[in-house]
Scaffold this motif. Structure first.
Motif, PDB file in Angstrom:
ATOM      1  N   SER A   8       0.821  -1.210   0.000  1.00  0.00           N
ATOM      2  CA  SER A   8       0.000   0.000   0.000  1.00  0.00           C
ATOM      3  C   SER A   8       0.856   1.262   0.000  1.00  0.00           C
ATOM      4  O   SER A   8       0.513   2.246  -0.672  1.00  0.00           O
ATOM      5  CB  SER A   8      -0.931  -0.010   1.221  1.00  0.00           C
ATOM      6  OG  SER A   8      -1.629   1.197   1.347  1.00  0.00           O
ATOM      7  N   ASP A  43       2.682   2.307  -6.276  1.00  0.00           N
ATOM      8  CA  ASP A  43       1.573   3.099  -6.784  1.00  0.00           C
ATOM      9  C   ASP A  43       0.410   2.195  -7.173  1.00  0.00           C
ATOM     10  O   ASP A  43       0.576   0.990  -7.401  1.00  0.00           O
ATOM     11  CB  ASP A  43       2.019   3.910  -8.007  1.00  0.00           C
ATOM     12  CG  ASP A  43       3.120   4.903  -7.655  1.00  0.00           C
ATOM     13  OD1 ASP A  43       3.149   5.358  -6.497  1.00  0.00           O
ATOM     14  OD2 ASP A  43       3.958   5.194  -8.535  1.00  0.00           O
ATOM     15  N   GLU A  44      -0.780   2.805  -7.296  1.00  0.00           N
ATOM     16  CA  GLU A  44      -1.980   2.016  -7.549  1.00  0.00           C
ATOM     17  C   GLU A  44      -1.880   1.185  -8.829  1.00  0.00           C
ATOM     18  O   GLU A  44      -2.336   0.042  -8.866  1.00  0.00           O
ATOM     19  CB  GLU A  44      -3.209   2.938  -7.627  1.00  0.00           C
ATOM     20  CG  GLU A  44      -4.512   2.173  -7.781  1.00  0.00           C
ATOM     21  CD  GLU A  44      -5.728   3.080  -7.785  1.00  0.00           C
ATOM     22  OE1 GLU A  44      -6.832   2.575  -8.036  1.00  0.00           O
ATOM     23  OE2 GLU A  44      -5.569   4.299  -7.537  1.00  0.00           O
ATOM     24  N   GLU A  45      -1.251   1.736  -9.881  1.00  0.00           N
ATOM     25  CA  GLU A  45      -1.181   0.986 -11.129  1.00  0.00           C
ATOM     26  C   GLU A  45      -0.225  -0.209 -11.046  1.00  0.00           C
ATOM     27  O   GLU A  45      -0.296  -1.138 -11.861  1.00  0.00           O
ATOM     28  CB  GLU A  45      -0.746   1.898 -12.280  1.00  0.00           C
ATOM     29  CG  GLU A  45       0.653   2.488 -12.148  1.00  0.00           C
ATOM     30  CD  GLU A  45       0.668   3.826 -11.428  1.00  0.00           C
ATOM     31  OE1 GLU A  45       1.686   4.545 -11.520  1.00  0.00           O
ATOM     32  OE2 GLU A  45      -0.357   4.166 -10.784  1.00  0.00           O
ATOM     33  N   ARG A  69       0.071  -2.062  -8.140  1.00  0.00           N
ATOM     34  CA  ARG A  69      -0.373  -2.999  -7.102  1.00  0.00           C
ATOM     35  C   ARG A  69      -0.900  -4.317  -7.659  1.00  0.00           C
ATOM     36  O   ARG A  69      -0.591  -5.378  -7.095  1.00  0.00           O
ATOM     37  CB  ARG A  69      -1.423  -2.332  -6.207  1.00  0.00           C
ATOM     38  CG  ARG A  69      -0.820  -1.282  -5.285  1.00  0.00           C
ATOM     39  CD  ARG A  69      -1.885  -0.532  -4.518  1.00  0.00           C
ATOM     40  NE  ARG A  69      -1.310   0.640  -3.852  1.00  0.00           N
ATOM     41  CZ  ARG A  69      -2.037   1.671  -3.443  1.00  0.00           C
ATOM     42  NH1 ARG A  69      -3.351   1.680  -3.633  1.00  0.00           N
ATOM     43  NH2 ARG A  69      -1.447   2.692  -2.848  1.00  0.00           N
ATOM     44  N   HIS A 121      -6.894  -7.387  -8.335  1.00  0.00           N
ATOM     45  CA  HIS A 121      -7.563  -6.140  -8.709  1.00  0.00           C
ATOM     46  C   HIS A 121      -8.528  -5.684  -7.610  1.00  0.00           C
ATOM     47  O   HIS A 121      -8.623  -4.478  -7.318  1.00  0.00           O
ATOM     48  CB  HIS A 121      -8.305  -6.325 -10.033  1.00  0.00           C
ATOM     49  CG  HIS A 121      -7.391  -6.587 -11.191  1.00  0.00           C
ATOM     50  ND1 HIS A 121      -6.573  -5.614 -11.719  1.00  0.00           N
ATOM     51  CD2 HIS A 121      -7.146  -7.713 -11.899  1.00  0.00           C
ATOM     52  CE1 HIS A 121      -5.874  -6.128 -12.723  1.00  0.00           C
ATOM     53  NE2 HIS A 121      -6.194  -7.397 -12.848  1.00  0.00           N
ATOM     54  N   SER A 171      -6.403  -4.242  -4.917  1.00  0.00           N
ATOM     55  CA  SER A 171      -5.918  -2.910  -5.291  1.00  0.00           C
ATOM     56  C   SER A 171      -7.016  -1.864  -5.152  1.00  0.00           C
ATOM     57  O   SER A 171      -6.776  -0.766  -4.638  1.00  0.00           O
ATOM     58  CB  SER A 171      -5.399  -2.949  -6.736  1.00  0.00           C
ATOM     59  OG  SER A 171      -4.927  -1.687  -7.137  1.00  0.00           O
ATOM     60  N   TRP A 172      -8.229  -2.189  -5.591  1.00  0.00           N
ATOM     61  CA  TRP A 172      -9.355  -1.260  -5.433  1.00  0.00           C
ATOM     62  C   TRP A 172      -9.602  -0.961  -3.963  1.00  0.00           C
ATOM     63  O   TRP A 172      -9.872   0.182  -3.589  1.00  0.00           O
ATOM     64  CB  TRP A 172     -10.611  -1.875  -6.051  1.00  0.00           C
ATOM     65  CG  TRP A 172     -10.706  -1.769  -7.539  1.00  0.00           C
ATOM     66  CD1 TRP A 172      -9.755  -1.293  -8.401  1.00  0.00           C
ATOM     67  CD2 TRP A 172     -11.816  -2.141  -8.354  1.00  0.00           C
ATOM     68  NE1 TRP A 172     -10.201  -1.362  -9.699  1.00  0.00           N
ATOM     69  CE2 TRP A 172     -11.466  -1.864  -9.703  1.00  0.00           C
ATOM     70  CE3 TRP A 172     -13.061  -2.686  -8.088  1.00  0.00           C
ATOM     71  CZ2 TRP A 172     -12.328  -2.120 -10.767  1.00  0.00           C
ATOM     72  CZ3 TRP A 172     -13.926  -2.944  -9.142  1.00  0.00           C
ATOM     73  CH2 TRP A 172     -13.564  -2.668 -10.463  1.00  0.00           C
ATOM     74  N   MET A 197      -7.507  -1.133  -1.384  1.00  0.00           N
ATOM     75  CA  MET A 197      -6.451  -0.273  -0.841  1.00  0.00           C
ATOM     76  C   MET A 197      -6.629   1.169  -1.298  1.00  0.00           C
ATOM     77  O   MET A 197      -6.458   2.109  -0.512  1.00  0.00           O
ATOM     78  CB  MET A 197      -5.080  -0.795  -1.290  1.00  0.00           C
ATOM     79  CG  MET A 197      -4.680  -2.130  -0.713  1.00  0.00           C
ATOM     80  SD  MET A 197      -3.054  -2.644  -1.356  1.00  0.00           S
ATOM     81  CE  MET A 197      -2.956  -4.327  -0.728  1.00  0.00           C
ATOM     82  N   ALA A 198      -6.978   1.343  -2.573  1.00  0.00           N
ATOM     83  CA  ALA A 198      -7.127   2.702  -3.112  1.00  0.00           C
ATOM     84  C   ALA A 198      -8.313   3.430  -2.494  1.00  0.00           C
ATOM     85  O   ALA A 198      -8.331   4.670  -2.455  1.00  0.00           O
ATOM     86  CB  ALA A 198      -7.292   2.644  -4.628  1.00  0.00           C
ATOM     87  N   GLN A 241      -4.612   4.005   4.988  1.00  0.00           N
ATOM     88  CA  GLN A 241      -4.183   3.185   3.860  1.00  0.00           C
ATOM     89  C   GLN A 241      -3.452   1.922   4.324  1.00  0.00           C
ATOM     90  O   GLN A 241      -3.776   0.804   3.878  1.00  0.00           O
ATOM     91  CB  GLN A 241      -3.274   4.005   2.929  1.00  0.00           C
ATOM     92  CG  GLN A 241      -3.984   5.113   2.177  1.00  0.00           C
ATOM     93  CD  GLN A 241      -4.066   6.415   2.967  1.00  0.00           C
ATOM     94  OE1 GLN A 241      -3.773   6.463   4.160  1.00  0.00           O
ATOM     95  NE2 GLN A 241      -4.440   7.491   2.288  1.00  0.00           N
ATOM     96  N   ARG A 246     -17.265   1.492  -7.169  1.00  0.00           N
ATOM     97  CA  ARG A 246     -16.026   1.974  -7.781  1.00  0.00           C
ATOM     98  C   ARG A 246     -16.330   3.019  -8.861  1.00  0.00           C
ATOM     99  O   ARG A 246     -15.674   4.055  -8.924  1.00  0.00           O
ATOM    100  CB  ARG A 246     -15.279   0.786  -8.383  1.00  0.00           C
ATOM    101  CG  ARG A 246     -14.075   1.142  -9.256  1.00  0.00           C
ATOM    102  CD  ARG A 246     -12.882   1.554  -8.436  1.00  0.00           C
ATOM    103  NE  ARG A 246     -11.714   1.773  -9.286  1.00  0.00           N
ATOM    104  CZ  ARG A 246     -10.511   2.072  -8.841  1.00  0.00           C
ATOM    105  NH1 ARG A 246     -10.296   2.172  -7.540  1.00  0.00           N
ATOM    106  NH2 ARG A 246      -9.506   2.282  -9.664  1.00  0.00           N
TER     107      ARG A 246
END
Length: 468
Positions: free
Chosen positions: A131, A135-137, A139, A377, A380-381, A383-384, A391, A460
């Motif tokens: 986290s 970065d998000e992309e 993860r 995925h 990742s969602w 966490m974001a 976080q 989302r």
């Protein structure tokens, strides 16, 4: 304009290389250790005795692992990521050494509990690290790489464990973790950045940890009793204590979990319910699978164990294939994964007893493949979507929620199998009835995940639209 998809080499460039190695080793030492130990444990009992407490080693390890994952966020806040990682590795190391030198079974049980605590801390801190340092992309890629370690563990763990068992040195299975854990400690010290500590003045949440531990113990204990009524009582106690932990946590500042962790009005809460049901599904499908294949098809226990490994391997394959997906394709696999998994569980229910084994293997591959398509995925969602300042706590709680699902799933599977007659003794008839009903009941959880995945996609899209 759509951004270019992240690529695998990015994980192994510059400062990310040691972080990626640290993460994969953390999960790898836990995953491979589980497969190795499960293979050598009959030799342990043959040497030290303690057959009456055979299942306690796994139960205590699981309970303390859940406690460790629950404490991961708190440990990071108090010590920072670097020192927390080192402490987790050293606790795990102490447990492994304790098992390796144990002169009797009681000491081995205590050491396995310590090993579970250290393992839980490492897993929780690994998710915090994802986290904070990726970065998000990136993860989905690193989460898929982490998932890949389970596939590796499923392939080599039983082989390595079998080697130690064959040469009559089961203690070597525990010594083998020593150099890896020492390497983890050195990597954490040399590569993790120092971070500000938080909550140093806060008291330890002893009451919440006691409630959670008692609830998880009740879940584990339900598998040790034969009476259907007592199993129901213990599961009810478990739900009460675990629920009380979440309820009490809402009212206190130094939380174990993020705010509103079970709310279906939020992405985090919806994601957590999905993780819980994923854990429940995998344990319900796999808990009796080796026994069913051994008794109904005459397959050796070692070979039967590899049938459950199919699930981990499929998870790894599809996770790696779907990791670089973006935008609409991510929304697609978030829904497609649960659908594929549900079809796989239905296939397990169809093929578990009548066969053939090829059909059962394919169904297990679909179960694992469905999870692998979307798990990274959804993680990742989730966490974001964490609230500001939560976080790391949101990320570190993911494995704890999944572990709770595994524990409750195994308990429910045991309850169903007991009601189906397996408590009367191991025979082809009782095992066939238990496998049939456990797999049929197991369809409920993935079917619920489909609904929750639709809900998560809607939340989302709403969040993205609001942010845009």
């Amino acid at each position: 304009m759509a951004t270019a998809p992240a690529s695998w080499p990015v994980l192994f460039r510059g400062r990310r290389l040691p972080h990626t190695v640290l993460l994969t080793l953390s999960i790898g030492v836990h995953a491979i250790g589980l497969f190795i130990v499960s293979t050598v444990f009959p030799s342990v009992v043959g040497d030290l005795g303690g057959a009456a407490f055979y299942t306690w080693a796994t139960m205590l390890y699981t309970i303390m692992s859940i406690m460790g994952t629950a404490c991961g966020g708190l440990l990071k806040a108090r010590l920072d990521l670097r020192y927390g990682y080192i402490l987790g590795a050293l606790v795990h190391l102490a447990g492994a050494v304790g098992c390796a030198v144990a002169p009797h079974f009681a000491m081995l049980l205590a050491a396995r509990a310590l090993q579970g605590l250290g393992s839980g801390l490492l897993i929780a801190l690994a998710y915090s690290m994802i986290s904070e340092l990726y970065d998000e992309e990136l993860r989905p890629l690193i989460l898929s790489a982490v998932s890949g370690m389970w596939g590796v563990a499923a392939l080599i763990g039983p082989v390595v464990g079998g080697m130690f068992a064959d040469i009559g040195w089961w203690r070597g299975a525990f010594w083998a973790a020593t150099p890896v854990l020492l390497l983890l400690s050195m990597l954490a010290w040399s590569t993790l950045p120092p971070m500000p500590r938080q909550g140093m003045g806060e008291r330890l949440p002893l009451l919440r940890l006691l409630l959670l531990g008692t609830g998880v113990l009740a879940v584990g204990w339900s598998g040790q009793v034969a009476s259907l009524e007592w199993r129901l009582v213990l599961l009810a106690v478990a739900c009460l204590f675990v629920g009380s932990t979440f309820q009490l946590d809402r009212q206190i500042v130094n939380r174990l979990f993020p705010s509103r962790p079970l709310s279906l009005q939020r992405q985090v809460g919806t994601g957590y319910w999905i993780f819980f049901l994923y854990g429940m599904t995998t344990s319900q499908i796999t808990v009796f699978m080796p026994l069913a294949i051994q008794v109904l098809y005459g397959v050796s226990l070692l070979r039967a164990g590899y049938f459950t490994a199919i699930l981990s391997i499929a998870w790894t394959v599809t996770a790696l294939l779907s990791a670089s997906l973006q935008d609409r394709r991510v929304h697609l696999v978030v829904l497609l994964g649960p659908v594929v998994m549900t079809c796989g569980v239905a296939g397990v229910a169809a093929f578990a007893v009548p066969g053939p084994l090829g059909g059962l293997s394919l169904a297990l591959f679909w179960v694992g493949g469905g999870i692998g398509l979307c798990f990274a995925h959804i993680s990742s969602w989730t966490m974001a979507a964490a609230q500001p300042g939560e976080q790391a706590l949101t990320a570190s709680s993911i494995p704890m929620i999944q572990s709770l699902g595994i524990a409750f799933g195994a308990a429910i599977a045991g309850l169903v199998a007991n009601a189906a007659g397996i408590a009367e003794g191991i025979s082809p008839a009782t095992v066939a009835a238990a496998a049939t009903w456990v797999s049929r009941v197991g369809i409920v959880a993935p079917a619920c995940i489909i609904i929750l995945a639709l809900r998560l996609r809607w939340l989302r899209r709403g969040a993205v639209s609001t942010a845009g």
